[in-house]
Structure formats: C-alpha cells, structure tokens
Design a protein around this motif. Structure first.
Motif, mmCIF file in Angstrom:
data_model
loop_
_atom_site.group_PDB
_atom_site.id
_atom_site.type_symbol
_atom_site.label_atom_id
_atom_site.label_comp_id
_atom_site.label_asym_id
_atom_site.label_seq_id
_atom_site.Cartn_x
_atom_site.Cartn_y
_atom_site.Cartn_z
ATOM 1 N N SER A 244 0.831 -1.338 -0.047
ATOM 2 C CA SER A 244 -0.008 0.179 -0.046
ATOM 3 C C SER A 244 0.897 1.427 0.096
ATOM 4 C CB SER A 244 -0.973 0.007 1.381
ATOM 5 O OG SER A 244 -1.731 -0.888 1.228
ATOM 6 N N CYS A 245 1.909 1.155 0.898
ATOM 7 C CA CYS A 245 2.877 2.149 0.854
ATOM 8 C C CYS A 245 3.441 2.529 -0.424
ATOM 9 C CB CYS A 245 3.933 2.294 1.837
ATOM 10 S SG CYS A 245 5.019 3.381 2.067
ATOM 11 N N LEU A 246 4.045 1.783 -1.039
ATOM 12 C CA LEU A 246 4.536 1.688 -2.528
ATOM 13 C C LEU A 246 3.686 2.432 -3.496
ATOM 14 C CD1 LEU A 246 7.030 -1.300 -2.350
ATOM 15 C CD2 LEU A 246 7.492 1.165 -2.526
ATOM 16 N N LEU A 247 2.343 1.708 -3.495
ATOM 17 C CA LEU A 247 1.555 2.338 -4.378
ATOM 18 C C LEU A 247 0.972 3.534 -4.377
ATOM 19 C CD1 LEU A 247 -0.786 -1.122 -4.595
ATOM 20 C CD2 LEU A 247 0.513 -0.083 -6.475
ATOM 21 N N ALA A 248 1.047 3.955 -2.953
ATOM 22 C CA ALA A 248 0.652 5.410 -2.643
ATOM 23 C C ALA A 248 1.615 6.217 -3.104
ATOM 24 C CB ALA A 248 0.240 5.715 -1.039
ATOM 25 N N LEU A 249 2.951 5.946 -2.933
ATOM 26 C CA LEU A 249 3.992 6.718 -3.355
ATOM 27 C C LEU A 249 4.027 6.742 -4.931
ATOM 28 C CD1 LEU A 249 6.997 5.439 -0.959
ATOM 29 C CD2 LEU A 249 5.885 7.674 -0.762
ATOM 30 N N ARG A 250 3.720 5.651 -5.811
ATOM 31 C CA ARG A 250 3.773 5.665 -7.150
ATOM 32 C C ARG A 250 2.751 6.600 -7.507
ATOM 33 N NH1 ARG A 250 0.396 3.155 -10.776
ATOM 34 N NH2 ARG A 250 1.184 2.876 -12.600
ATOM 35 N N SER A 251 1.693 6.776 -6.755
ATOM 36 C CA SER A 251 0.500 7.740 -7.434
ATOM 37 C C SER A 251 1.215 9.245 -6.926
ATOM 38 C CB SER A 251 -0.805 7.544 -6.573
ATOM 39 O OG SER A 251 -1.752 8.285 -6.605
ATOM 40 N N ASN B 166 4.355 2.188 8.216
ATOM 41 C CA ASN B 166 3.323 1.876 9.465
ATOM 42 C C ASN B 166 2.863 3.295 9.968
ATOM 43 O OD1 ASN B 166 3.360 -1.165 9.600
ATOM 44 N ND2 ASN B 166 5.614 -0.596 10.084
ATOM 45 N N GLN B 167 3.450 4.469 9.197
ATOM 46 C CA GLN B 167 3.011 5.859 9.582
ATOM 47 C C GLN B 167 2.400 6.427 8.501
ATOM 48 O OE1 GLN B 167 6.572 7.820 11.304
ATOM 49 N NE2 GLN B 167 6.694 6.355 12.839
ATOM 50 N N ASP B 168 1.588 7.575 8.995
ATOM 51 C CA ASP B 168 0.971 8.275 7.605
ATOM 52 C C ASP B 168 2.240 8.850 6.858
ATOM 53 O OD1 ASP B 168 -1.435 7.915 8.779
ATOM 54 O OD2 ASP B 168 -1.612 9.819 9.548
ATOM 55 N N LEU B 169 2.108 8.653 5.665
ATOM 56 C CA LEU B 169 3.104 9.393 4.716
ATOM 57 C C LEU B 169 3.234 10.850 5.127
ATOM 58 C CD1 LEU B 169 2.272 7.672 1.241
ATOM 59 C CD2 LEU B 169 4.185 7.189 2.952
ATOM 60 N N PRO B 170 4.564 11.317 4.758
ATOM 61 C CA PRO B 170 4.684 13.137 5.071
ATOM 62 C C PRO B 170 4.502 13.506 3.508
ATOM 63 C CG PRO B 170 6.656 11.690 5.001
ATOM 64 C CD PRO B 170 5.654 10.620 5.104
ATOM 65 N N ILE B 171 3.228 13.742 3.346
ATOM 66 C CA ILE B 171 2.974 13.785 1.915
ATOM 67 C C ILE B 171 3.444 15.425 1.363
ATOM 68 C CG2 ILE B 171 1.153 14.372 0.269
ATOM 69 C CD1 ILE B 171 -0.635 12.189 1.569
ATOM 70 N N LYS B 172 3.332 16.213 2.141
ATOM 71 C CA LYS B 172 3.862 17.652 1.877
ATOM 72 C C LYS B 172 5.435 17.597 1.841
ATOM 73 C CE LYS B 172 0.381 20.310 1.711
ATOM 74 N NZ LYS B 172 -0.225 20.102 0.545
ATOM 75 N N THR B 173 6.084 16.802 2.636
ATOM 76 C CA THR B 173 7.694 16.805 2.653
ATOM 77 C C THR B 173 8.101 15.961 1.266
ATOM 78 O OG1 THR B 173 7.885 16.634 4.690
ATOM 79 C CG2 THR B 173 10.034 15.874 3.612
ATOM 80 N N ILE B 174 7.368 15.027 0.896
ATOM 81 C CA ILE B 174 7.359 14.068 -0.327
ATOM 82 C C ILE B 174 7.291 14.959 -1.393
ATOM 83 C CG2 ILE B 174 6.666 12.122 -1.787
ATOM 84 C CD1 ILE B 174 6.174 10.882 1.172
ATOM 85 N N GLU B 175 6.041 15.713 -1.663
ATOM 86 C CA GLU B 175 5.789 16.599 -2.559
ATOM 87 C C GLU B 175 6.614 17.645 -2.599
ATOM 88 O OE1 GLU B 175 1.745 17.565 -2.023
ATOM 89 O OE2 GLU B 175 0.987 15.803 -3.274
#
Length: 122
Positions: free
Chosen positions: A17-24, A94-103
């Motif tokens: 799930s983590c990798l698929l979310a990162l892919r997206s 196992n944690q929420d993705l740091p989406i803002k940092t990743i973006e």
C-alpha cells in the motif's frame, strides 16, 4: 508493464500500500512524469530522463524514494550514504506518509529538469 505491476503486487503489506501510494504521488506531480522499470525496480522519468526510483531497503525492508539527482537537493530528510549523486528518502510504511515533504522534494527535483540544471533532450 505486467512485470512492473507485479513488483507492487508481490510486496507484503504495509509495503504494498505504501509503495502504491508513493507511485501515485510521484505520477501526480507532473504530466511529463512517466513510469518504467530499470534494474527490477520502478523508475520514474521526467521527459524520458531518470528522475527517481521506488525501492525497499534490503536490511530494514522499508520503502524509500531514491532521488537520482539528490546531490542538488538540500533536505535533512534525504540520506546521502556513500553515494555521490543520489540520495534517498526513507518511508516508514506503518505511519502516515509525510505527503507535503514528499511533494516538496519531488517538486524541487523536477525543478532541476525544468530550469535546465539537469539537461534533458527535447
């Protein structure tokens, strides 16, 4: 393309799930970002120039984003290790993705290609 999809599907949760979310997240950054596979791992390109990869750490089995031109990116979250060009951003699945940092990191990396720091063939 099946081999690429199998890369994700063959992973155990929570990595799958983590990798698929990162892919997206990566693909959503720009319409010129495309996905392929190199060395058995998902590779993302900007206008056919390698931009980043998704992989899992062999020791910890945690996912990470490998930034191809990481040496140009100054973020404390990015690890250089013994690489001279690339840096990685580790993700705890196992944690929420740091989406803002990743973006932010992805956009700064894309800016390198858009502003000509990294030459691309048009």
């Amino acid at each position: 393309m099946d081999q690429l999809h199998n890369y994700y599907l063959n992973k155990e949760e929570p990595n799958k799930s983590c990798l698929l979310a990162l892919r997206s997240i990566i693909l959503d950054q720009d319409t010129n970002v495309t996905e392929t596979q190199k060395w058995g791992m998902p590779c993302f390109c900007y206008k056919k120039k390698m931009f980043c990869y998704l992989w899992t750490d062999k020791k910890t089995d945690e996912p990470y984003i490998l930034m191809v031109e990481g040496k140009y990116l100054n973020y404390p979250e990015l690890e250089e290790g013994d690489r001279s060009r690339m840096k990685i951003f580790r993700i705890n699945p196992n944690q929420d993705l740091p989406i803002k940092t990743i973006e932010n990191i992805l956009q700064k990396a894309l800016d390198l290609y858009k502003n000509g720091t990294i030459k691309i063939k048009e």
